[in-house]
Design a protein around this motif. Structure first.
Motif, PDB file in Angstrom:
ATOM      1  N   UNK A  66       0.847  -1.188   0.000  1.00  0.00           N
ATOM      2  CA  UNK A  66       0.000   0.000   0.000  1.00  0.00           C
ATOM      3  C   UNK A  66       0.881   1.236   0.000  1.00  0.00           C
ATOM      4  N   UNK A  67       0.261   2.400  -0.161  1.00  0.00           N
ATOM      5  CA  UNK A  67       0.999   3.664  -0.237  1.00  0.00           C
ATOM      6  C   UNK A  67       0.684   4.541   0.968  1.00  0.00           C
ATOM      7  N   UNK A  68       1.733   5.174   1.482  1.00  0.00           N
ATOM      8  CA  UNK A  68       1.580   6.157   2.558  1.00  0.00           C
ATOM      9  C   UNK A  68       1.862   7.540   2.005  1.00  0.00           C
ATOM     10  N   UNK A  84     -16.030   1.236  -1.150  1.00  0.00           N
ATOM     11  CA  UNK A  84     -15.960   2.487  -1.907  1.00  0.00           C
ATOM     12  C   UNK A  84     -14.976   2.360  -3.058  1.00  0.00           C
ATOM     13  N   UNK A  85     -15.304   2.991  -4.194  1.00  0.00           N
ATOM     14  CA  UNK A  85     -14.445   2.976  -5.368  1.00  0.00           C
ATOM     15  C   UNK A  85     -13.423   4.117  -5.288  1.00  0.00           C
ATOM     16  N   UNK A  86     -12.313   3.942  -5.999  1.00  0.00           N
ATOM     17  CA  UNK A  86     -11.347   5.021  -6.162  1.00  0.00           C
ATOM     18  C   UNK A  86     -10.371   5.220  -5.023  1.00  0.00           C
ATOM     19  N   UNK A  87     -10.375   4.335  -4.041  1.00  0.00           N
ATOM     20  CA  UNK A  87      -9.425   4.450  -2.933  1.00  0.00           C
ATOM     21  C   UNK A  87      -8.104   3.809  -3.325  1.00  0.00           C
ATOM     22  N   UNK A  88      -6.995   4.472  -2.994  1.00  0.00           N
ATOM     23  CA  UNK A  88      -5.667   4.010  -3.430  1.00  0.00           C
ATOM     24  C   UNK A  88      -5.315   2.663  -2.829  1.00  0.00           C
ATOM     25  N   UNK A  89      -5.581   2.485  -1.548  1.00  0.00           N
ATOM     26  CA  UNK A  89      -5.194   1.262  -0.843  1.00  0.00           C
ATOM     27  C   UNK A  89      -6.425   0.402  -0.570  1.00  0.00           C
TER      28      UNK A  89
END
Length: 351
Positions: free
Chosen positions: A259-261, A283-288
């Motif tokens: 994942x990204x911080x 939910x859609x569009x979440x990075x992680x």
């Protein structure tokens, strides 16, 4: 803002038990400082040591650069409001408030004026002739506060002052404490184990653990950037996952994902902290994102607390806000879901 109180290297022992361990702390002028910690963390011992009821074996306590360490309680410009309120049942409200002033030899005229001023300050005008037994818990709390403030201490110490009140009254009284502190311009040091209370009133918070300060900072600093797993878990609901950090890339080896911080962490093994209210389900569009199965959910009025079991057996707590009612927020146990969050939600902590 200059410091009013300085505690340096304070050590207190009860027999062989170490209650305070070389503790250091500063409290600024006009500050409401909260000592937050669990039972046995040393917060009440520290308060009593500042008041003079506990003698440290090592260290110093300075108020305006004057050493108070060896002074008895009555010679310190400090007052303490006890958890039990300790009102005298045989005295009227006015007599309770006047008690400390009489012991200091204040004239009757000045006592009467000060008592009237204190009753107005805590919004109990007309209650001076009543006995404590005729008052509600919230009113008794305000009388105890007025008695503590009557001698005009430079520092007021409050030991769990709201613990005997119900939830609604606690909320109202918290606002009163903030109002009083600002109107009087004196420093308060307040002890509590209630994180909501600490976040709601404090200018700064000191989180205590095993007789030491685990971290000191503003409510925002401690909640958003906890120093370690203990602080992250004690202040707010935090999910903790083992990880390996490489800049802003955070690998979760047990789940086989990265994942990204938003902020880089210290390279190597560490812990990823995620606040429950910052996670989203479906939910859609979440990075992680990670996948799990809903284990259970609990309705809490303003939120739905959902436990999601991940592939490695660990569990994420997700708090879903119910601002629009239960409706679409409800989820059934056993359903496979995606839990997502943005990089800004990542808290990178030492292992």
């Amino acid at each position: 803002m200059s410091d009013l109180l300085t505690v340096s290297g304070l050590t207190v022992r009860y027999g062989t038990a170490l209650a305070l361990d070389r503790l250091t702390l500063t409290v600024a002028r006009d500050e409401l400082f909260v000592l937050l910690g669990g039972s046995g963390s040393g917060k009440t011992t520290l308060l009593r040591a500042i008041a003079g009821f506990v003698r440290p074996s090592l260290g110093r306590i300075l108020l305006d650069d004057v050493d108070l360490t060896g002074l008895p309680p009555h010679r310190r410009p400090v007052n303490m409001m006890f958890q039990s309120y300790a009102l005298f049942p045989h005295m009227t409200v006015a007599a309770n408030i006047a008690f400390g002033l009489r012991r200091r030899g204040v004239s009757r005229v000045d006592i009467r004026r000060r008592v009237e001023a204190m009753l107005a300050l805590v919004r109990l005008e007309g209650f001076g002739d009543r006995r404590p037994e005729a008052l509600s818990g919230g009113q008794q709390q305000r009388v105890a506060l007025a008695r503590s403030l009557a001698p005009s201490p430079r520092l007021l110490l409050l030991d769990e002052p709201l613990s005997a009140l119900d939830q609604a009254l606690r909320r109202d009284t918290r606002a009163e404490l903030v109002r009083l502190r600002r109107s009087l311009g004196i420093s308060f040091v307040l002890v509590t184990h209630d994180q909501d209370e600490a976040l709601g009133v404090a200018d700064r918070i000191g989180v205590m653990r095993d007789g030491r300060m685990a971290q000191v900072g503003t409510p925002v600093e401690l909640y958003e950037s906890p120093a370690d797993r203990f602080v992250a878990g004690f202040l707010g609901a935090a999910n903790i996952l083992p990880c390996v950090v490489d800049g802003c890339s955070v690998a979760l080896p047990s789940l086989g994902v990265a994942v990204r911080s938003a902020r880089p962490g210290v390279a190597g093994p560490g812990l990823l902290g995620l606040r429950a209210e910052r996670l989203r389900i479906g939910e859609q569009g979440l990075v992680n994102q990670v996948v799990g199965v809903v284990a259970e959910s609990a309705y809490a009025g303003d939120a739905l607390s959902v436990l999601v079991r991940l592939a490695d057996g660990s569990v994420l707590r997700v708090n879903r806000s119910l601002t629009d009612g239960l409706g679409a927020a409800a989820v059934e146990s056993g359903v496979t879901v995606r839990v997502g969050w943005q990089p800004e939600a990542c808290m990178l902590l030492p292992e």
